[in-house]
Design an enzyme around this catalytic site. Structure first.
Site, PDB file in Angstrom:
ATOM      1  N   ARG A 160       0.861  -1.177   0.000  1.00  0.00           N
ATOM      2  CA  ARG A 160       0.000   0.000   0.000  1.00  0.00           C
ATOM      3  C   ARG A 160       0.901   1.231   0.000  1.00  0.00           C
ATOM      4  O   ARG A 160       2.037   1.193   0.475  1.00  0.00           O
ATOM      5  CB  ARG A 160      -0.907   0.021   1.232  1.00  0.00           C
ATOM      6  CG  ARG A 160      -1.832  -1.178   1.348  1.00  0.00           C
ATOM      7  CD  ARG A 160      -2.649  -1.103   2.642  1.00  0.00           C
ATOM      8  NE  ARG A 160      -3.591  -2.214   2.769  1.00  0.00           N
ATOM      9  CZ  ARG A 160      -3.324  -3.368   3.376  1.00  0.00           C
ATOM     10  NH1 ARG A 160      -2.122  -3.545   3.942  1.00  0.00           N
ATOM     11  NH2 ARG A 160      -4.227  -4.327   3.445  1.00  0.00           N
ATOM     12  N   LYS A 183      -2.361  -2.732   7.741  1.00  0.00           N
ATOM     13  CA  LYS A 183      -3.628  -2.360   8.367  1.00  0.00           C
ATOM     14  C   LYS A 183      -3.854  -3.144   9.652  1.00  0.00           C
ATOM     15  O   LYS A 183      -3.511  -4.321   9.737  1.00  0.00           O
ATOM     16  CB  LYS A 183      -4.787  -2.630   7.404  1.00  0.00           C
ATOM     17  CG  LYS A 183      -5.000  -1.544   6.360  1.00  0.00           C
ATOM     18  CD  LYS A 183      -6.284  -1.814   5.587  1.00  0.00           C
ATOM     19  CE  LYS A 183      -6.572  -0.688   4.617  1.00  0.00           C
ATOM     20  NZ  LYS A 183      -7.838  -0.926   3.874  1.00  0.00           N
ATOM     21  N   HIS A 251      -2.830   2.968  -5.916  1.00  0.00           N
ATOM     22  CA  HIS A 251      -3.407   1.707  -5.450  1.00  0.00           C
ATOM     23  C   HIS A 251      -3.590   0.726  -6.604  1.00  0.00           C
ATOM     24  O   HIS A 251      -3.594  -0.487  -6.381  1.00  0.00           O
ATOM     25  CB  HIS A 251      -4.742   1.961  -4.750  1.00  0.00           C
ATOM     26  CG  HIS A 251      -5.108   0.886  -3.772  1.00  0.00           C
ATOM     27  ND1 HIS A 251      -4.340   0.598  -2.652  1.00  0.00           N
ATOM     28  CD2 HIS A 251      -6.146   0.002  -3.735  1.00  0.00           C
ATOM     29  CE1 HIS A 251      -4.895  -0.393  -1.973  1.00  0.00           C
ATOM     30  NE2 HIS A 251      -5.982  -0.778  -2.611  1.00  0.00           N
ATOM     31  N   ARG A 254      -0.799  -1.742  -6.823  1.00  0.00           N
ATOM     32  CA  ARG A 254      -0.973  -2.885  -5.917  1.00  0.00           C
ATOM     33  C   ARG A 254      -1.954  -3.893  -6.519  1.00  0.00           C
ATOM     34  O   ARG A 254      -1.721  -5.100  -6.473  1.00  0.00           O
ATOM     35  CB  ARG A 254      -1.464  -2.372  -4.562  1.00  0.00           C
ATOM     36  CG  ARG A 254      -1.839  -3.449  -3.540  1.00  0.00           C
ATOM     37  CD  ARG A 254      -2.133  -2.762  -2.209  1.00  0.00           C
ATOM     38  NE  ARG A 254      -3.034  -3.498  -1.346  1.00  0.00           N
ATOM     39  CZ  ARG A 254      -2.650  -4.388  -0.436  1.00  0.00           C
ATOM     40  NH1 ARG A 254      -1.378  -4.682  -0.300  1.00  0.00           N
ATOM     41  NH2 ARG A 254      -3.543  -4.990   0.339  1.00  0.00           N
ATOM     42  N   HIS A 277      -4.202  -9.308   3.424  1.00  0.00           N
ATOM     43  CA  HIS A 277      -5.653  -9.342   3.576  1.00  0.00           C
ATOM     44  C   HIS A 277      -6.022 -10.235   4.762  1.00  0.00           C
ATOM     45  O   HIS A 277      -5.528 -11.360   4.870  1.00  0.00           O
ATOM     46  CB  HIS A 277      -6.318  -9.899   2.313  1.00  0.00           C
ATOM     47  CG  HIS A 277      -6.309  -8.946   1.163  1.00  0.00           C
ATOM     48  ND1 HIS A 277      -6.490  -9.338  -0.150  1.00  0.00           N
ATOM     49  CD2 HIS A 277      -6.130  -7.596   1.122  1.00  0.00           C
ATOM     50  CE1 HIS A 277      -6.435  -8.281  -0.935  1.00  0.00           C
ATOM     51  NE2 HIS A 277      -6.225  -7.218  -0.196  1.00  0.00           N
ATOM     52  N   TYR A 286      -9.788 -10.842  -6.971  1.00  0.00           N
ATOM     53  CA  TYR A 286      -8.874 -10.819  -8.113  1.00  0.00           C
ATOM     54  C   TYR A 286      -9.125 -11.966  -9.081  1.00  0.00           C
ATOM     55  O   TYR A 286      -8.747 -11.891 -10.245  1.00  0.00           O
ATOM     56  CB  TYR A 286      -7.418 -10.827  -7.623  1.00  0.00           C
ATOM     57  CG  TYR A 286      -7.056  -9.542  -6.924  1.00  0.00           C
ATOM     58  CD1 TYR A 286      -6.890  -8.368  -7.627  1.00  0.00           C
ATOM     59  CD2 TYR A 286      -6.935  -9.492  -5.542  1.00  0.00           C
ATOM     60  CE1 TYR A 286      -6.604  -7.177  -6.989  1.00  0.00           C
ATOM     61  CE2 TYR A 286      -6.649  -8.313  -4.883  1.00  0.00           C
ATOM     62  CZ  TYR A 286      -6.482  -7.152  -5.623  1.00  0.00           C
ATOM     63  OH  TYR A 286      -6.202  -5.970  -4.984  1.00  0.00           O
TER      64      TYR A 286
END
Length: 305
Positions: A160, A183, A251, A254, A277, A286
Site C-alpha cells: 500500500r 492495516k 493503489h 498494488r 488481507h 482478483y
C-alpha cells in the site's frame, strides 16, 4: 441524539476491545463507532428513552427492517448499509457473549445485495510504461528516482502507498524479505524483488537527505516525509502522457501486482498473505478480475456477428 449512558459506555468498551485485542486501525475504529452509534441512536429513539443495554436482547426482525429502511431512506447505499450491518452484528455478538442473551434476530438479519466494484489494474505493459514515464518527469534526478522507487515497490511488492511511505532509514538497504506493518497493525513478510531493491538504492544514492534511523526513507523536496499526494500527482501526469485511464492510481499498482501474480499461476492463499488481507474473500476478488480480462480477450478474438 445522545445515547443513554449504558449504551454509550458499552460502545466505548467494545471499541477499546477492538483497539486493544484486534489491533484495529484508527479509521476502522471510527467507522465502527459511527455505524453502531447510528444504530443505537435509532433503536433508542424508536423505543423511547428507557432503552438500554438490557433491551438489546429484545430486538427483533421488525427493528432491523425498520433501521435498514431508515438508513436507505436517508440515502445510504446498499454497500454502506451492508458495512454498517456488519458493524452492528459484531457489536451485538460481543454484547450477547458478555451479557448471555440470544442475539439471533440481529445476527440473522440479511444484508442488502450490491455489486462489488472490481479492482482496475494496469496491464503488465501499462505498469512498466507508468514506471518508465515517471522516471522522465521530475526536473531533479533524485525526485525522479524517488518516484520510480515508490512505484516499483507498489508494483513489485504489492505494498500500500502508506506502507511504502512508512519505511524508515534503518530499513535501507532493503532486505530480500521485508517485514511490513500494515492495516490493523498486522505484520507480514514481503519478498522484495531485485529491481525494487535496486530502485530504492539508486534513489538513496541520489537523495540529498541521508537515510537515517527513525527518519522517513522517502523524502519530500524539503526533506520532510513524502506526501502520498505527490505520488498521485506524478501518476496523474504520467497517465495523461500515456493515455491511461483515471483508474491508474498508486493503489492500482498494488492491484496490478495481485492480478498479474494470479494470472502467472500464483496461489490465492499466498497472494492473500503477500497483500496482508485478513480474509481470503477479499483476495478472491482478483479471480473475478482475471476472469473478466479473459472474457475481454475472448470477445475481441471472437467478435459477435
Amino acid at each position: 441524539m445522545m445515547l443513554a449512558p449504558g449504551l454509550g459506555a458499552a460502545l466505548a468498551e467494545w471499541l477499546s476491545h477492538l483497539r486493544a485485542l484486534d489491533g484495529a486501525a484508527d479509521n476502522t475504529i471510527e467507522a465502527y463507532r459511527a455505524d453502531v452509534a447510528g444504530f443505537l441512536g435509532f433503536v433508542q429513539n424508536h423505543h423511547g428513552d428507557g432503552f438500554g443495554t438490557a433491551r438489546l436482547a429484545t430486538l427483533g426482525p421488525t427493528d432491523m427492517r425498520s433501521w435498514m429502511a431508515h438508513e436507505r431512506g436517508r440515502g445510504l447505499s446498499a454497500r454502506s448499509l451492508a458495512r454498517a450491518l456488519s458493524s452492528v452484528k459484531s457489536f451485538t455478538r460481543w454484547m450477547a457473549d458478555r451479557e448471555g442473551f440470544d442475539a439471533s434476530h440481529v445476527l440473522l438479519a440479511r444484508a442488502p445485495k450490491y455489486q462489488r466494484k472490481l479492482p482496475r489494474p494496469l496491464s503488465e505493459d501499462g505498469a512498466r510504461a507508468m514506471i518508465d514515464q515517471v522516471d522522465t518527469q521530475a526536473s531533479d534526478p533524485w525526485i525522479a528516482a524517488r518516484d520510480v522507487a515508490v512505484l516499483t515497490l507498489l508494483y513489485g511488492g504489492g505494498l500500500r502507498i502508506s506502507e511504502a511511505l512508512g519505511l524508515t532509514g534503518e530499513q535501507h538497504p532493503l532486505p530480500d524479505v521485508l517485514r511490513i506493518r500494515g492495516k490493523g497493525d498486522k505484520e507480514r513478510l514481503v519478498p522484495i524483488l531485485g529491481a525494487a531493491r535496486d530502485a530504492v538504492a539508486e534513489y538513496v544514492r541520489l537523495c540529498p537527505y541521508p537515510a537515517e534511523p527513525g527518519q522517513p526513507l522517502f523524502r519530500g523536496k524539503r526533506g520532510g516525509a513524502l506526501n502520498p499526494r505527490l505520488v498521485s500527482r506524478a501518476m496523474e501526469q504520467a497517465r495523461m502522457a500515456l493515455g491511461l485511464p483515471a483508474t491508474a492510481t498508486p493503489h492500482a499498482m498494488r492491484h496490478s501486482f495481485a492480478t498479474h501474480l494470479l494470472a502467472a499461476g500464483g496461489d490465492l492463499r499466498a497472494i492473500q498473505e503477500l497483500l496482508g488481507h485478513a480474509s481470503l474473500a477479499t483476495t478472491q476478488i482478483y479471480t473475478a478480475v482475471d476472469a473478466a480480462r479473459l472474457m475481454e480477450v475472448y470477445d475481441k478474438a471472437h467478435p459477435r456477428a
